[in-house]
Design an enzyme around this catalytic site. Structure first.
Site, mmCIF file in Angstrom:
data_model
loop_
_atom_site.group_PDB
_atom_site.id
_atom_site.type_symbol
_atom_site.label_atom_id
_atom_site.label_comp_id
_atom_site.label_asym_id
_atom_site.label_seq_id
_atom_site.Cartn_x
_atom_site.Cartn_y
_atom_site.Cartn_z
ATOM 1 N N LYS A 154 1.079 -1.289 -0.077
ATOM 2 C CA LYS A 154 -0.098 -0.555 -0.331
ATOM 3 C C LYS A 154 0.539 1.004 0.553
ATOM 4 O O LYS A 154 1.853 1.753 0.921
ATOM 5 C CB LYS A 154 -0.994 0.160 1.042
ATOM 6 N N ASP A 179 -0.366 -1.033 -4.491
ATOM 7 C CA ASP A 179 -1.680 -0.398 -5.110
ATOM 8 C C ASP A 179 -1.941 1.396 -3.865
ATOM 9 O O ASP A 179 -1.468 1.608 -2.648
ATOM 10 C CB ASP A 179 -2.574 -1.005 -3.461
ATOM 11 N N GLU A 205 -1.724 -1.268 -9.105
ATOM 12 C CA GLU A 205 -3.087 -1.073 -9.035
ATOM 13 C C GLU A 205 -3.642 1.012 -8.648
ATOM 14 O O GLU A 205 -3.404 1.600 -7.635
ATOM 15 C CB GLU A 205 -3.432 -1.311 -7.254
ATOM 16 N N ASP A 228 -8.799 -0.455 -10.399
ATOM 17 C CA ASP A 228 -9.806 -0.966 -9.238
ATOM 18 C C ASP A 228 -10.609 0.185 -8.737
ATOM 19 O O ASP A 228 -11.705 -0.083 -9.055
ATOM 20 C CB ASP A 228 -8.681 -0.583 -8.209
ATOM 21 N N LYS A 250 -13.676 -7.027 -7.669
ATOM 22 C CA LYS A 250 -14.338 -7.489 -6.046
ATOM 23 C C LYS A 250 -15.583 -7.062 -5.937
ATOM 24 O O LYS A 250 -16.067 -6.625 -6.747
ATOM 25 C CB LYS A 250 -13.868 -6.027 -5.591
ATOM 26 N N ASP A 302 -6.722 -12.104 0.864
ATOM 27 C CA ASP A 302 -6.145 -12.414 2.254
ATOM 28 C C ASP A 302 -6.302 -11.823 3.136
ATOM 29 O O ASP A 302 -5.770 -11.506 4.228
ATOM 30 C CB ASP A 302 -4.759 -11.901 1.741
#
Length: 331
Positions: A154, A179, A205, A228, A250, A302
């Protein structure tokens, strides 16, 4: 034909503590708040779990109310196919879509992938997320996870070059994906992409805010870029061409597995690579997404690994290897 008139819908909000905290560019949280839908009929109950996301204007209370409002349509015979038009894409529809699929599979005595005519999921490697922090904190967290083959890092804007360099030094053998959660700008885009390329990152991402990502079409991208927040369902795919190389699917964005599978097929037909993503949630939310894994270049499921504890009977994780769900959990 089995009657649907006595189907009962129940829904509830659940709170799951996170191990430590989970930090991205939009802030930190210490618990995952999920909403579970259950559809019961004939002595069988199908379940689905979703995570309402404030980024899309969703709240747990609003999601719960949206689900409760579907009791009457379900009593009148609403099925999973009609559900796609009866509710908008989003977390609430995801929970109900997955609950209906679970109930349908249980009622037929089949696994859900056989019901849908899809390949059976196999064990696969999931990414493991490193939260946003200082370069030193991220390097320390990465060192503890350096045995994992795939890490998702991140990032958050200023200082990201130093962060990703520190992470790479701490995990020289891991494949890295990044991301940015919309935190970069057109001014630092090229610099941050170059830093990621120098660190051997495979994929970035959502570097730019959704709706402000046109700069991606104007530059030479030194590594693959994945949408995303800019992609939700099939309707959002066309405008991504020329800007993105991959899409993160997602279930909370697509509004369930039904649309997610159709979206994966459509995205592949357009030449996009597939990433399967998740919110921080329990194994009940991850299990349906496993059906997308055979089409995915990257699997990022995860969520349960980031919790202080998972629900009973959850998915089996062996390091970063994730195994398909048992029927008692879902599907």
């Amino acid at each position: 034909m089995t009657s649907t008139l006595s189907r009962q819908l129940s829904a509830r909000i659940e709170h799951w503590p996170i191990a430590g905290s989970f930090t991205i560019s939009r802030g930190a949280k210490t618990e995952a708040v999920t909403v579970v839908a259950e559809v019961s009929h004939g002595g069988l109950t199908g379940r689905g779990e979703c995570v309402p996301y404030p980024r899309y204007g969703e709240t747990p209370e609003g999601t719960l109310a949206a689900l409760q409002a579907m009791q009457e349509p379900l009593s009148r015979g609403l099925d999973r196919r009609a559900l796609q038009a009866a509710m908008p894409p989003g977390a609430a529809r995801n929970a109900l879509d997955c609950a209906l699929l679970d109930h349908e599979a249980k009622s037929g005595g089949r696994r859900v992938w056989n019901l849908l005519g899809r390949p059976a999921p196999r064990p696969c490697t999931t990414a493991y997320t490193i939260s946003l922090g200082t370069p030193e904190a991220m390097a320390a967290a990465t060192a503890r996870a350096a045995h994992r083959p795939l890490l998702k890092i991140k990032l958050g804007g200023d200082g990201d070059g130093e962060r990703i360099a520190a992470v790479r030094k701490a995990a020289p053998a891991s494949e890295l994906i990044v991301d940015a959660n919309e935190a970069w700008t057109s001014d630092n885009l090229a610099q941050n992409l170059a830093a990621c390329a120098d660190a051997g990152v495979t994929l970035v991402e959502q570097p730019l805010p959704a709706g402000q990502d046109e700069a991606l079409a104007r530059i030479r991208r030194p590594l693959k870029v994945c949408a995303d927040e800019s992609v939700h369902d099939r309707a959002s795919l066309d405008r991504l061409r020329g800007r993105y190389d991959a899409v993160n699917i997602k279930l909370d964005k697509t509004g369930g597995l039904t649309e997610a599978l159709a979206m994966a097929d459509a995205a592949q037909a357009l030449g996009f690579e597939i990433m399967i993503g998740c919110m921080v949630a329990t194994s009940l939310a991850m299990a349906p997404a496993m059906l997308l894994a055979p089409q995915a270049r990257f699997v990022d499921l995860d969520g349960p690994l980031l919790l202080a504890r998972d629900r009973d009977g959850g998915l089996r994780y062996d390091g970063s290897m994730i195994y398909p769900p048992e029927a008692a959990l879902w599907g």
